[in-house]
Design an enzyme around this catalytic site. Structure first.
Site, PDB file in Angstrom:
ATOM      1  CG  ASP A 160       6.627   8.027  -0.065  1.00  0.00           C
ATOM      2  OD1 ASP A 160       6.136   8.934  -0.732  1.00  0.00           O
ATOM      3  OD2 ASP A 160       7.255   7.257  -0.381  1.00  0.00           O
TER       4      ASP A 160
HETATM    5  P1  NAP Z   1      10.213   9.998   1.263  1.00  0.00           P
HETATM    6  O1  NAP Z   1       8.976   9.718   0.986  1.00  0.00           O
HETATM    7  O2  NAP Z   1      11.557   9.206   0.476  1.00  0.00           O
HETATM    8  O3  NAP Z   1      10.567  11.499   0.945  1.00  0.00           O
HETATM    9  C1  NAP Z   1      11.745  12.126   1.287  1.00  0.00           C
HETATM   10  C2  NAP Z   1      11.602  13.652   0.847  1.00  0.00           C
HETATM   11  O4  NAP Z   1      12.937  14.435   1.375  1.00  0.00           O
HETATM   12  C3  NAP Z   1      11.592  13.951  -0.604  1.00  0.00           C
HETATM   13  O5  NAP Z   1      10.367  14.296  -0.972  1.00  0.00           O
HETATM   14  C4  NAP Z   1      12.595  14.898  -0.828  1.00  0.00           C
HETATM   15  O6  NAP Z   1      11.882  16.094  -1.264  1.00  0.00           O
HETATM   16  C5  NAP Z   1      13.040  15.309   0.699  1.00  0.00           C
HETATM   17  N1  NAP Z   1      14.570  15.645   0.755  1.00  0.00           N
HETATM   18  C6  NAP Z   1      15.477  15.034   0.183  1.00  0.00           C
HETATM   19  N2  NAP Z   1      16.701  15.695   0.811  1.00  0.00           N
HETATM   20  C7  NAP Z   1      16.382  16.697   1.527  1.00  0.00           C
HETATM   21  C8  NAP Z   1      16.970  17.573   2.044  1.00  0.00           C
HETATM   22  N3  NAP Z   1      18.374  17.606   2.064  1.00  0.00           N
HETATM   23  N4  NAP Z   1      16.565  18.719   2.933  1.00  0.00           N
HETATM   24  C9  NAP Z   1      15.036  18.546   2.833  1.00  0.00           C
HETATM   25  N5  NAP Z   1      14.141  17.657   2.400  1.00  0.00           N
HETATM   26  C10 NAP Z   1      14.906  16.834   1.507  1.00  0.00           C
HETATM   27  O7  NAP Z   1      10.903   9.847   2.690  1.00  0.00           O
HETATM   28  P2  NAP Z   1      10.035   9.332   4.012  1.00  0.00           P
HETATM   29  O8  NAP Z   1       8.532  10.060   4.178  1.00  0.00           O
HETATM   30  O9  NAP Z   1      10.827   9.022   4.954  1.00  0.00           O
HETATM   31  O10 NAP Z   1       9.508   7.781   3.506  1.00  0.00           O
HETATM   32  C11 NAP Z   1      10.261   6.652   3.556  1.00  0.00           C
HETATM   33  C12 NAP Z   1       9.978   5.822   2.386  1.00  0.00           C
HETATM   34  O11 NAP Z   1      10.771   4.898   1.952  1.00  0.00           O
HETATM   35  C13 NAP Z   1       8.427   5.187   2.396  1.00  0.00           C
HETATM   36  O12 NAP Z   1       8.055   5.230   1.117  1.00  0.00           O
HETATM   37  C14 NAP Z   1       9.140   3.842   2.964  1.00  0.00           C
HETATM   38  O13 NAP Z   1       8.081   2.738   2.630  1.00  0.00           O
HETATM   39  C15 NAP Z   1      10.311   3.547   2.042  1.00  0.00           C
HETATM   40  N6  NAP Z   1      11.209   2.607   2.889  1.00  0.00           N
HETATM   41  C16 NAP Z   1      11.635   2.794   4.220  1.00  0.00           C
HETATM   42  C17 NAP Z   1      12.440   1.579   4.779  1.00  0.00           C
HETATM   43  C18 NAP Z   1      12.726   1.741   6.190  1.00  0.00           C
HETATM   44  O14 NAP Z   1      13.180   0.656   6.661  1.00  0.00           O
HETATM   45  N7  NAP Z   1      12.723   3.177   6.726  1.00  0.00           N
HETATM   46  C19 NAP Z   1      12.759   0.542   3.830  1.00  0.00           C
HETATM   47  C20 NAP Z   1      12.197   0.700   2.693  1.00  0.00           C
HETATM   48  C21 NAP Z   1      11.588   1.444   1.923  1.00  0.00           C
HETATM   49  P3  NAP Z   1      13.024  17.310  -2.345  1.00  0.00           P
HETATM   50  O15 NAP Z   1      13.591  16.414  -3.248  1.00  0.00           O
HETATM   51  O16 NAP Z   1      11.896  18.291  -2.724  1.00  0.00           O
HETATM   52  O17 NAP Z   1      13.782  17.806  -1.180  1.00  0.00           O
END
Ligand code: NAP
Length: 462
Positions: free
Chosen positions: A389
């Site tokens: 994301d």
């Molecule tokens: P993300 O959008 O959740 O994407 C994570 C990606 O990691 C997935 O597409 C997954 O694809 C891949 N993945 C999972 N396990 C893996 C592994 N072992 N090896 C390689 N790839 C792996 O993560 P992000 O880009 O960090 O975004 C964070 C999201 O969380 C945002 O939408 C944000 O708004 C939300 N959020 C964050 C917080 C905060 O405080 N940080 C709080 C609330 C919400 P595969 O399954 O294909 O591997």
């Protein structure tokens, strides 16, 4: 025993240390020092309280200290970094339980046992403490169960949910106000306690695990305010100061997280985000191009600047050490390596900073979103490690996207993009990511840790 003035002095010292602690926590470089300052402050506050004249039983306190230290020590030793959000949830539940129990005990003692009428200010403080303390206990416990996958993590919704929740909260609040007018109504007090515990559960049911960090920050704020109210109820200054600091910093943190996700706090609390399939308003065209380790290693080894963009997948794969090893191999070949840190990458604030610090990645190599984006066009290769994301160009380009307006790390502006992920899994938002279909993007499939380790070996041989 210490005199009253000396006790107040220890409280003042503790409060100053709490403020220094918070100040330190605002920057990763000083965060450790901040934690230590706050911990010393807490120790001073505890010692000051223990030297008061009104201590009833030292035996029970010592037993509590030993038990609490054992549980706290075991939790920090055995719970992995990736389980930090649920560990925090559990700590909030314990803290709030303490505040709630103090409030209930105070009411029981004064009104039920000694038949005294509480002054309005005291009943207001006590009722506030019990109301917010109790809902934080059950809310935090439910958050823990969801995050620990002991129950379904996706939002649990039903018809009329928001109306039921609101009615319940209003009923509890009306009883609270009535109790200020007439504190002797013990039955009403117990109804308020039960309603508050129930409201905590109902409030968190429709919230998905990924939104839980925002909810936890909010609950932290409630627990802090409940402690401040406890301070007013029992006449303890350090509780008032520490509770207020906790209350407001938690509130500011939840607002900052919402801002970084471009969501409103009401949308997080009442929007049940992630429960329905989202309409992106635009179909993604093209094919994903798969690439191999050897080719990527060559690209990286001959680049001038490489930017790593870690995300949630880095945390689940525990790939923080592997990424540092790859960075060192590249730096050995004269490549400039930078890490781009999105404020909501992962699942809790500072998630990536904590993981990379654990792997001794130098802080000077970490760049915030605003610092790194202007450098993207001059970057040869961006390596997206388990992020999705936070690098989705739809947030910038497609006004109909549910994440439209969320700031992103603009990896698509760099010459080449390599995405490390296991397959075609989506991120937290459940949206397709057009980045993966762009001609300058290559997909390196596999667990992030395994891919990074193979890349580091291949770079060394390149
Ligand atoms: P993300 O959008 O959740 O994407 C994570 C990606 O990691 C997935 O597409 C997954 O694809 C891949 N993945 C999972 N396990 C893996 C592994 N072992 N090896 C390689 N790839 C792996 O993560 P992000 O880009 O960090 O975004 C964070 C999201 O969380 C945002 O939408 C944000 O708004 C939300 N959020 C964050 C917080 C905060 O405080 N940080 C709080 C609330 C919400 P595969 O399954 O294909 O591997």
């Amino acid at each position: 025993m210490l005199g009253k003035h000396w006790i107040e002095l220890t409280y003042l010292l503790a409060s100053i240390l709490f403020i220094f602690g918070l100040r330190g926590l605002s920057h990763p470089k000083t965060a450790r020092m901040g934690m230590n300052a706050a911990a010393i402050g807490m120790a001073i506050a505890i010692i000051g309280t223990l030297l008061k004249h009104e201590i009833v039983s030292y035996e029970l306190i010592i037993a509590g200290l030993i038990l609490g230290s054992l549980i706290g020590g075991a939790m920090s030793y055995w719970m992995p970094m990736t389980a930090m959000p649920q560990r925090t949830a559990l700590s909030h539940a314990f803290g709030a339980l303490a505040a709630s129990i103090v409030g209930i005990a105070e009411y029981y003692e004064e009104v039920i046992v000694h038949h005294q009428t509480l002054p309005a200010y005291k009943m207001a403080a006590l009722g506030f403490e019990v109301l917010f303390g109790s809902l934080t206990v059950t809310g935090s416990l439910l958050a823990f169960f969801k995050l620990q996958e002991m129950m379904r993590g996706t939002p649990i919704t039903y018809k009329g949910q928001n109306v039921i929740n609101m009615s319940l909260f209003i009923a509890a609040a009306v009883i609270f106000l009535y109790l200020i007018y007439d504190p002797t109504q013990a039955n009403l007090f117990w109804v308020m306690v039960v309603l508050s515990f129930l409201f905590g559960v109902l409030l968190v049911l429709p919230i998905g695990s990924a939104d839980m960090p925002v909810v936890m920050a909010l609950m932290n704020s409630y627990a802090g305010l409940a402690s401040a109210a406890t301070g007013f109820a029992i006449g303890n200054n350090v509780l008032i100061i520490a509770g207020t600091l906790d209350g407001f910093s938690g509130f500011i943190l939840s607002i900052l997280m919402c801002k970084a996700m471009n969501r409103s706090i009401t949308n997080v609390l009442f929007g049940a985000f992630g429960s329905v399939s989202q309409d992106t308003g635009q179909a993604v065209e093209g094919v994903m191009r798969e690439v191999q380790v050897e080719d990527v290693a060559m690209q990286l080894a001959y680049a001038r600047q490489v930017v790593f963009v870690p995300g949630y997948g880095l945390a689940t794969a525990q790939a923080q050490h592997a990424v540092r090893e790859l960075a060192e191999a590249l730096e050995h070949k004269g490549v400039q390596v930078k890490y781009a840190i999105h404020p909501v990458a992962g699942r809790m604030p500072g998630h990536m900073n904590v993981l990379l610090a654990e792997a001794n990645v130098p802080y000077s190599a970490l760049y915030e979103l605003e610092q790194i984006n202007p450098e993207m066009q001059a970057t040869d290769v961006s390596v997206v490690i388990g992020a999705n994301d936070v690098v989705n160009p739809d947030a910038r380009d497609n006004p109909k996207s549910p994440i439209a307006g969320m700031p992103i790390i603009e990896v698509d502006r760099s010459h080449q993009v390599i995405v490390l992920k296991r397959g075609k899994g989506r991120g937290f938002s459940g949206l397709e990511n057009p980045l993966f279909f762009k001609p300058n993007t290559g997909m390196l499939y596999g667990d992030a840790k395994a891919s990074l380790t193979k890349l580091a070996q291949a770079v060394q041989q390149a």
